[in-house]
Design an enzyme around this catalytic site. Structure first.
Site, PDB file in Angstrom:
ATOM      1  N   LYS A   1     140.231  36.999 -50.600  1.00  0.00           N
ATOM      2  CA  LYS A   1     141.156  37.979 -50.053  1.00  0.00           C
ATOM      3  C   LYS A   1     142.374  37.305 -49.424  1.00  0.00           C
ATOM      4  O   LYS A   1     143.489  37.781 -49.557  1.00  0.00           O
ATOM      5  CB  LYS A   1     140.437  38.861 -49.018  1.00  0.00           C
ATOM      6  CG  LYS A   1     139.505  39.858 -49.689  1.00  0.00           C
ATOM      7  CD  LYS A   1     138.725  40.685 -48.694  1.00  0.00           C
ATOM      8  CE  LYS A   1     137.625  39.883 -48.044  1.00  0.00           C
ATOM      9  NZ  LYS A   1     136.634  40.712 -47.340  1.00  0.00           N
TER      10      LYS A   1
ATOM     11  N   SER B   1     134.161  35.327 -50.375  1.00  0.00           N
ATOM     12  CA  SER B   1     134.620  36.668 -50.031  1.00  0.00           C
ATOM     13  C   SER B   1     135.843  36.583 -49.120  1.00  0.00           C
ATOM     14  O   SER B   1     136.843  37.263 -49.339  1.00  0.00           O
ATOM     15  CB  SER B   1     133.486  37.429 -49.341  1.00  0.00           C
ATOM     16  OG  SER B   1     133.930  38.680 -48.892  1.00  0.00           O
TER      17      SER B   1
ATOM     18  N   ARG C   1     126.296  43.407 -51.583  1.00  0.00           N
ATOM     19  CA  ARG C   1     125.636  42.404 -50.745  1.00  0.00           C
ATOM     20  C   ARG C   1     125.106  43.043 -49.469  1.00  0.00           C
ATOM     21  O   ARG C   1     124.001  42.741 -49.018  1.00  0.00           O
ATOM     22  CB  ARG C   1     126.597  41.270 -50.396  1.00  0.00           C
ATOM     23  CG  ARG C   1     126.832  40.318 -51.570  1.00  0.00           C
ATOM     24  CD  ARG C   1     128.043  39.432 -51.327  1.00  0.00           C
ATOM     25  NE  ARG C   1     127.879  38.636 -50.133  1.00  0.00           N
ATOM     26  CZ  ARG C   1     128.874  38.198 -49.379  1.00  0.00           C
ATOM     27  NH1 ARG C   1     130.126  38.493 -49.708  1.00  0.00           N
ATOM     28  NH2 ARG C   1     128.632  37.469 -48.310  1.00  0.00           N
TER      29      ARG C   1
ATOM     30  N   HIS D   1     141.325  34.693 -39.418  1.00  0.00           N
ATOM     31  CA  HIS D   1     140.180  35.545 -39.764  1.00  0.00           C
ATOM     32  C   HIS D   1     138.997  35.116 -38.914  1.00  0.00           C
ATOM     33  O   HIS D   1     138.775  33.927 -38.693  1.00  0.00           O
ATOM     34  CB  HIS D   1     139.846  35.400 -41.251  1.00  0.00           C
ATOM     35  CG  HIS D   1     138.796  36.376 -41.705  1.00  0.00           C
ATOM     36  ND1 HIS D   1     139.089  37.677 -42.026  1.00  0.00           N
ATOM     37  CD2 HIS D   1     137.463  36.230 -41.873  1.00  0.00           C
ATOM     38  CE1 HIS D   1     137.983  38.297 -42.384  1.00  0.00           C
ATOM     39  NE2 HIS D   1     136.980  37.445 -42.300  1.00  0.00           N
TER      40      HIS D   1
ATOM     41  N   ASP E   1     135.638  41.334 -55.122  1.00  0.00           N
ATOM     42  CA  ASP E   1     135.027  41.126 -53.807  1.00  0.00           C
ATOM     43  C   ASP E   1     134.609  42.452 -53.192  1.00  0.00           C
ATOM     44  O   ASP E   1     133.543  42.562 -52.576  1.00  0.00           O
ATOM     45  CB  ASP E   1     136.003  40.425 -52.863  1.00  0.00           C
ATOM     46  CG  ASP E   1     135.401  40.319 -51.468  1.00  0.00           C
ATOM     47  OD1 ASP E   1     134.407  39.595 -51.330  1.00  0.00           O
ATOM     48  OD2 ASP E   1     135.891  40.987 -50.543  1.00  0.00           O
TER      49      ASP E   1
END
Lengths: 441, 441
Positions: free
Chosen positions: A191, A187, A172, A86, A165
């Site tokens: 996931k 967050s 947010r 990620h 989330d």
């Protein structure tokens, strides 16, 4: 039976720097999902968290509550390690598109759930959707099927995973409460844990084009991700990579897919190739497929030179409904109607090609979104013709700008020109990988 | 034409400690009224303001925008100065009920817009509504008529005055963003300027039963009110008064009206009488009716001893639809079904009668509201029988508790007992007025 928790009192506790209990945090997250804690209370709480933070225990509970708000995928039946990557988001960051099939070719299973462009950084989903027919919205069964057959899958986040989330993220973004290290970490990891990854390599960007530009904050985020991952049983390895200038040469959507395909074919710009191989090597070591980074890099290079990565990519595209002929025929990808060349005002060496400015200019052109409801212009692009360290003569091309809407180009062109600085002497070469954190094995 | 302001960017600016421009502040307040800035964005902004504050210019603009969001009353036709008093709220604080008619009798016009109970402090509207028939919701014409004829009016805030404040206040209460000095100051003064007061005496409470318990914060609020008043052209005089123990003997709704009537009749507890006369004297000096505080106090005392204040009160009650016979017949006010006496566990001197604890216990009994939608129990009350400094024998009454719901009483009684501390030696007498700030003339 316990007394009902009074939400304003919990917000006040965090506002005053207090520590929320597990029961309180679970009530808040559950309430965010059921609507019992309305958005206006949650956004005040989020701002209080931006201010006061969450300690290690609070953050772990917060993230667990987000994971428990939805389903959790399991991949026990897959014949190999499930490892994900990620990125915190960068300008020109198309790594996922070439990395996932290369890792799959090297023996990993990569269940990548990606996002859309927002702000000045691009979104992998928007890029992939420039491939004709490509579907990023997969139900859990289709997601599993593609993953099993291609060894990787690149899709949008399922609404069933960590729905808390999903709700908090939208809030947010609208309330300027994104830039909180614990909120970012929870967050991301909620996931990744829910999607069933057994290990995660985080590409944490630092520099002008990064979400958190300062190295201190980047490092703090990396450390938080590693500690939170440990608490949740998810090994995390963090690679801090430079984002002062764009990654690779292409900034846009279709052009970034094209550049990722170039990498899979054995070409592509060296910085993009190096970072892809490096991140893949980390993933292979994390998944115990490679002994060490050297071995991992060699395996990645083989997956590339053998063409197996490219084959995996074509297979994945086909399995997700896309037209695999884009691999051989880039004309099948959308392109913009107009183009303009931005030229060097004087001779010298490119000392700066500011990723933040270029990213914002690309968004202006239509490559990204200022607001969630904005539509992407798939062919809008900036193609770098000279990066930091390149020697240029006056009038040489610095970049080519591709656009559909001349009005947008008029607004973006001066910003693009301002992103470049030409100096007399060559600057120190910008580092690609600044440092790595987290245990590899 | 200017570019549209992007709300998250404005929230981010304040979050990062920046200073909002006049245009930005007006866009935010106007947006809060039109709904263009939804509640969830406004609450995040409010929390950022709790954190970062507003500087003097920002606060002045913010308050002006709130004033400009609605109508502004003018009292040019009244034959005397229009001066108001406002309290930050205390336990047993029924001063407004006797102060307004006494000031009217002494030559002022007092257009008092009061509030409802919320949290542990009482609300003047809830108290007045225990008078059979009394209406606190007056349209602007009725408001003006009562003010002109009685010299005072005690009513709810008109929805047409500072509607932005109405909206923000409800949001602040639900999101733990009430406790911000600039936000408190702008909420109070926007309403006072809109209601057309030419001068304001602020009773700023300090101590355990006050909204801001610490003296430092109380003083900071007083200074902010004075400076903001100056910027808005509204002279403000701040009286910091002690709220470590309840004011007077009665805590509740009907009982507080009764105690205020006692003051108007020449009786009542000395601390309540003293504070009422003192605040009235300040108002008379501010309105240039009295030369100095001594003269003002003498005028207030005459308004009381002559019975003219009581007559004004009866007139005002009648004009607002209430039954003026409550003045002579307290049985016409509601009372609770049950009562219990809380007794001294040992002999000694009352060293503490904690206003915060007693206020919260009274709320539990039904005298106040934990949530806006709660209903008041009009007869629920705590009647103090011994205040700080009183010598008691073991078993002497400390207070009498009146209630309708025995279950609520069971919860409240231990808290009431815990509010008292009996010591061997007499403590220093608690100050009634701690200090005063602001210019008088």
């Amino acid at each position: 039976m316990t007394a009902p928790l009074h939400t304003p009192a919990l917000i006040a506790k965090k506002r005053d720097g207090g520590v929320l209990s597990d029961v309180e945090i679970r009530a808040l997250i559950d309430g965010a999902v059921t609507g019992e804690v309305p958005d206006y209370q949650m956004s005040a709480l989020l701002m209080a968290i931006v201010w006061r933070g969450l300690d290690t225990r609070e953050l772990t509970t917060w993230t667990r509550a987000m994971i428990d708000s939805g389903e959790r995928l399991r991949w026990d039946d897959l014949p190999g390690p499930v490892i994900d990557k990620h990125s915190t988001g960068g300008v020109g960051d198309k790594v996922s598109v070439c990395l996932a099939p290369l890792c799959a070719a090297a023996g990993l299973f990569v269940p990548m759930m990606a996002g859309r462009a927002l702000g000045h950084t691009g979104g992998t989903l928007d890029k992939l959707e420039t491939i004709p027919g490509f579907r990023t919205a997969l139900d859990p069964r289709a997601f599993g099927r593609v993953l099993k057959r291609a060894g990787f899958v690149l899709a949008g986040q399922s609404a069933r995973l960590a729905p808390a989330d999903r709700r908090l993220y939208a809030l947010r973004d609208a309330t300027a409460t994104v830039e909180s290290i614990p909120l970012i970490a929870s967050s991301i990891l909620s996931k990744k844990v829910a999607e069933g990854a057994a290990g995660l390599v985080m590409d944490v960007k630092t520099g002008s084009g990064a979400f958190l530009p300062s190295l201190d904050r980047t490092r703090a985020l990396a450390r938080t991700l590693i500690a939170l991952g440990r608490a949740l049983g998810l090994p995390v390895r963090a690679v801090l990579s430079g984002m002062d200038q764009p990654l690779g040469n292409a900034i846009g959507n279709a052009v970034e897919v094209q550049e990722a395909i170039d990498v899979l074919k054995g070409g592509g710009p060296p910085d993009l190739v190096d970072l892809t191989l490096r991140l893949g090597a980390e993933m292979l070591v994390l998944g115990a497929v490679a002994r060490d980074l050297r071995d991992g890099t060699a395996r990645m290079a083989r997956a590339r030179s053998s063409g197996e990565g490219l084959q995996r990519f074509a297979l994945g595209v086909r399995l997700q409904g896309g037209d695999p002929r884009v691999v051989d025929d880039p004309k099948r990808l959308p392109s913009a109607r107009h183009s303009r060349v931005v030229r060097a005002p004087r001779a010298g060496v490119v000392a700066r090609a500011d990723a933040g400015l270029l990213g914002r200019a690309a968004t202006l052109l239509g490559a990204g979104r200022a607001r969630q409801e904005d539509r992407i212009s798939p062919g809008a692009a900036i193609l770098m013709r000279a990066k930091v360290g390149a020697r240029v003569a006056a009038g040489d091309a610095l970049c080519t700008v591709h656009f559909d809407d001349p009005a947008r180009a008029r607004a973006a062109l001066p910003q693009i020109a301002a992103a470049f600085r030409i100096a007399s002497r060559a600057p120190a070469p910008p580092p690609l990988v600044v440092e790595t954190l987290g245990r590899l094995r």
